[in-house]
Write an enzyme that holds these catalytic residues in place. Sequence first.
Site, PDB file in Angstrom:
ATOM      1  N   GLU A 300      12.304  53.745  27.548  1.00 41.04           N
ATOM      2  CA  GLU A 300      12.904  54.111  26.259  1.00 41.04           C
ATOM      3  C   GLU A 300      13.541  52.933  25.532  1.00 41.04           C
ATOM      4  O   GLU A 300      14.644  53.026  25.013  1.00 41.04           O
ATOM      5  CB  GLU A 300      13.944  55.237  26.480  1.00 41.04           C
ATOM      6  CG  GLU A 300      13.302  56.473  27.072  1.00 41.04           C
ATOM      7  CD  GLU A 300      14.284  57.607  27.294  1.00 41.04           C
ATOM      8  OE1 GLU A 300      15.397  57.328  27.762  1.00 41.04           O
ATOM      9  OE2 GLU A 300      13.932  58.762  26.985  1.00 41.04           O
TER      10      GLU A 300
HETATM   11  N1  IFG Z   1      14.875  60.276  30.041  1.00 38.76           N
HETATM   12  C1  IFG Z   1      15.625  59.060  30.382  1.00 38.76           C
HETATM   13  C2  IFG Z   1      16.759  59.220  31.375  1.00 38.76           C
HETATM   14  C3  IFG Z   1      17.475  60.564  31.267  1.00 38.76           C
HETATM   15  C4  IFG Z   1      16.444  61.683  31.322  1.00 38.76           C
HETATM   16  C5  IFG Z   1      17.132  63.033  31.423  1.00 38.76           C
HETATM   17  C6  IFG Z   1      13.828  58.498  31.962  1.00 38.76           C
HETATM   18  C7  IFG Z   1      13.000  57.425  32.620  1.00 38.76           C
HETATM   19  C8  IFG Z   1      15.552  61.574  30.120  1.00 38.76           C
HETATM   20  N2  IFG Z   1      14.667  58.087  30.959  1.00 38.76           N
HETATM   21  O1  IFG Z   1      13.755  59.641  32.344  1.00 38.76           O
HETATM   22  O2  IFG Z   1      17.708  58.182  31.151  1.00 38.76           O
HETATM   23  O3  IFG Z   1      18.250  60.634  30.098  1.00 38.76           O
HETATM   24  O4  IFG Z   1      16.222  64.052  31.750  1.00 38.76           O
END
Ligand code: IFG
Length: 484
Positions: A300
């Site tokens: 992200e």
């Molecule tokens: N995506 C984010 C996490 C977390 C997650 C919560 C990944 C690799 C959503 N990144 O999962 O930091 O916020 O479900």
Amino acid sequence: MNHLIPLPASLLPTQLEFQLGPDTQILVAPATPETLRVSEFLAAALRHATGYALSIVPDPPAHARDQIFLTLHDDSTLGAEGYELNLTPDGVFLRAQTPAGLFYGIQTLLQLGAPSPAQKPQTWRAATGSIRDVPRFAWRGAMLDVARHFFSVQDVKRYIDWLAAYKLNRLHLHLSDDQGWRIEIKTWDKLATIGGSSGVGGKKSGYYTQAEYRELVAYAAERFIVIVPEIDMPGHTNAALAAYPELNCDGVAREPYTGIEVGFSSLCLDKEITYQFLEDVIRELAALTPGEFIHIGGDEAHATDKTAYTQFIARVETIVEKYGKRMVGWEEIGQAKISARAVAQLWRGEYGAQAIQQGAQVILSPGKHAYLDMQYNEQSPLGLHWAGYVEAQDAYAWDPATLSAGVGESNILGVEAALWSETLLTFDDITFMAFPRLTAIAEIAWSPQAARNWESYRQRVAAHGARWQALGLHFYRSPQIDWE
Ligand code: IFG
């Protein structure tokens, strides 16, 4: 023999019974520091279950009745973690090529006995039969996010105990994020003292000193679990950017962040100090981590220029390799030029093929099956649901080898259950979200796909509910399971 989790590769009940008594002994050959430690682990677990203080006999002179025999011996078909467990009315015979194999055989043996440590001395009986067992995947993991909310050394040790009971062998600690930096770095001490001073909602701040981190590494290693530390970069870095103004492109420190948005932060990739910072962090973390992997996050990075991101990931891998470790990253690293030693962790299933094309292996943590922070259903008091609702059956009924096109069995190092802590505050919150789904992932990681099915798992896990209840583990009584 009908409630084992993970299901052994092969199992032959003989419908008799082995009864352990106060003068049962644990015989171990060869008696090495590791096999003696594993024997002690068994003796302690049986003492807890029965009240008996079984003696350990190193390198016993000869066979005797009613004993538990632990032996190491060469058998390449058992590999690095397999074991053979034979129970007869006259004794228990556990053999493996390695102490890890003995340890996993012991976890199976302990599940065969009665779960109730209520009254002591408790007669401890186990059904007889023969088991020959080897794991499907080498990487059988659980990730715990200690950055959104910080969890104590004691809580992490308790989680490790449960991981070991279900033959998981990797604990991935998500040590840094926008809301918190949780590991002491001596050359950049404000990362922990300032970066660790907050958390989501301003709650559960804190960090592990390097001594505490070593303590967790050692505790996990005694249970054949490798700690995989994650420092998430270049995104998810607000805590570091709040600690050091000079890490920000504009030279101004960020405010601590206590929300749960993602994708807004980035290290300043065109400043050389960023790479000095990374080198110092990776060097100190590598020195603290006997395991071969360091996880550098990479997810992200929406606030990072795409080209700069790909160059950054390639440069970070050279730093990780310089300190003798292999780079693990979330699947987005597949967009960069990575080496065949790199490991990509799939969570949305978008970049796996690009990582595999470069010779990298993958770990599977699909959001809709293995994200244990997903709500069970709309009523769940804890968790998120961006990947959908994940009931027990959703966590169990999938096959890593057929989940994503272009990702086959040979590309898969293993599977990992991810538990993000935006909505979790206590150890009970952790276990409510983890059980009964973590045990589903543990079975996918260990057992042959052909032997697995939901009907069988839902019946077996019902018996574990009774054990969890007896041991005070807070878990979710899924309506999909007829709990005992
Ligand atoms: N995506 C984010 C996490 C977390 C997650 C919560 C990944 C690799 C959503 N990144 O999962 O930091 O916020 O479900």
